[in-house]
Each structure stands twice: as structure tokens, then as C-alpha cells.
Write a protein that holds these residues in place. Structure first.
Motif, short mmCIF file in Angstrom:
data_model
loop_
_atom_site.label_atom_id
_atom_site.label_comp_id
_atom_site.label_asym_id
_atom_site.label_seq_id
_atom_site.Cartn_x
_atom_site.Cartn_y
_atom_site.Cartn_z
N ASP A 1 13.82 -3.11 -100.38
CA ASP A 1 13.70 -2.57 -101.94
C ASP A 1 13.39 -4.23 -102.95
N ASP B 1 24.11 -4.69 -100.77
CA ASP B 1 22.85 -4.36 -101.12
C ASP B 1 22.94 -3.75 -102.80
N SER B 2 21.56 -5.18 -103.14
CA SER B 2 21.46 -5.12 -104.12
C SER B 2 20.89 -3.57 -105.03
N SER B 3 20.36 -2.78 -103.96
CA SER B 3 20.40 -1.21 -104.55
C SER B 3 21.45 -1.07 -105.24
N ASN C 1 21.39 -0.23 -109.10
CA ASN C 1 20.23 0.66 -109.84
C ASN C 1 20.92 1.39 -110.95
#
Length: 231
Positions: free
Chosen positions: A25, A76-78, A81
Motif C-alpha cells: 500500500d 506495518d505503516s498502514s 492510517n
């Protein structure tokens, strides 16, 4: 920012760039390098082609070989969000998990093949390792770093138990030693040789308040003893 070193005959530079991976993503921060030999620079090459973020590179040369240390994270950089919409506690917990995911990675440049050889990751389990520095002496790699179990970037949390570790790589094996426990917020750390002996210098903010400066003390760890060198 890029880092560079030269042994007098050749030179090496390492820098960060973004790379996209299929089914990801977001792009990843990856380390690239270029080597100067026989009067010209090579085309830049990626150091590891894996989907992890790499950052904060440090280069060292012993006058012949090149060594690289950097941080990497599989966080997990998501999960970040809609970060602005989260509560203060949710933000704090996310950042804690992000910092706790950081490993330190060390590798050695092979002049004949023109690639880096992996010497492994080093990490204190369940701890955020930061402010690391390293050097090489007598074919032994020494890494000094601060760490705390709270994933606290500045080590200022009331619950932070900050300490300083030394990692030693010799004969293909990493070993870890605790240099100091119960330190204040470690704002600076540098490692090297003093009088022929491995040593590190570090500064502590003893009241864990980064807005004040009169409480900062500097110490040298040398011959297994930490000594104050600035009150």
C-alpha cells in the motif's frame, strides 16, 4: 541524508530512496550505495531487496574494509492510517509499537564482488534500541546503543528504564553486554577507541526534561566503569 567514507584508495556512499513493491500500500525507505574505484563511481545499487524500511545508516572504515550499520523496521505503516483521528493513548501505543519494531543491521562491503555481506541483525528483545554508534578494532565489531522498554523515542517517559548496551561481533557471533542500567534520557552517544581500549561517551538528561540543559551530564564508559566527565 547520505553518508560517505574513504579508505584513501576507494570511497563508498550510502543514501536513502523510496521503492515500491507489488501489493504494497505504501513505498518503502530503502538504502542504496555507490562505490568509487579506479576513478569512477558505480551505478547505485540497492543493499537489500526486501520489503522493510531501512534508515539511519552509518559507515565505518578501518582503513581497508567498509562496514555499514543501519536501522530497519517491519512495522506495518498502514496502521498509521487515520492517525490524526486516533486518541492520544492510541497514538502513543502505535508509536511505541513502531519504535519497538526497529532492529539494527550490520554488514560488510566485499570489494571483490561489490556487494554487502550480511553480518546479521542485533536487537534487545522487547526494547527500542537507539542512538547507536559503532567501530571495528582487531577484526571485532563493537556497537554501543541506548535502549528502553517503553518504545520511548526520547526516553523521557516516567516508565522508561533507559540503559546502554554493547554488542560485540567476533568469529561470526554477536554477544551483548549491559554497560549501564537506570540511565536518564540518552541524548548523545559516540563510540571508539580510547588508550587502546573500546569505549563510549554518552550524555544523559538526568531529569528527563529536554527543555532544560543544566542537568545534562556526560560520561565515558571505559574499562568497565562509567565516569562523569562533565557536571
Amino acid at each position: 541524508s547520505p553518508v560517505s567514507e574513504s579508505n584513501g584508495d576507494t570511497a563508498l556512499t550510502v543514501f536513502t530512496s523510496q521503492k515500491d513493491y507489488d501489493n504494497a500500500d505504501a513505498s518503502y525507505s530503502k538504502l542504496y550505495y555507490s562505490y568509487f574505484k579506479n576513478g569512477s563511481w558505480t551505478e547505485s545499487s540497492i543493499i537489500t531487496d526486501s520489503a522493510v524500511n531501512e534508515m539511519n545508516p552509518k559507515l565505518y572504515t578501518d582503513g581497508k574494509d567498509y562496514y555499514l550499520m543501519y536501522q530497519e523496521s517491519q512495522f506495518d505503516s498502514s496502521l498509521l492510517n487515520n492517525y490524526s483521528e486516533k486518541t492520544t493513548e492510541e497514538k502513543r501505543e502505535l508509536m511505541k509499537q513502531a519504535f519497538l519494531s526497529f532492529d539494527m543491521h550490520v554488514c560488510k562491503f566485499n570489494d571483490e564482488t561489490g556487494v554487502f555481506e550480511d553480518l546479521g541483525s542485533i536487537k534487545t528483545d522487547g526494547v527500542y534500541d537507539y542512538n547507536a554508534d559503532f567501530f571495528v578494532s582487531d577484526n571485532t565489531i563493537y556497537v554501543y546503543s541506548a535502549g528502553n522498554k517503553e518504545g520511548d523515542f526520547f526516553g523521557t517517559s516516567e516508565n522508561s528504564n533507559t540503559f546502554i548496551n554493547r554488542f560485540i561481533y567476533k568469529d561470526g557471533v554477536w554477544q551483548i553486554e549491559k554497560v549501564k542500567d537506570g540511565a536518564g534520557s540518552v541524548t548523545y552517544l559516540a563510540a571508539g577507541i580510547f588508550n587502546g581500549t573500546p569505549a563510549c561517551v554518552y550524555s544523559e538528561d538526568t531529569d528527563n526534561n529536554l527543555e532544560t540543559t543544566d542537568d545534562i551530564k556526560t560520561f565515558m564508559y571505559y574499562n568497565d566503569v562509567s565516569t562523569s566527565i562533565k557536571d
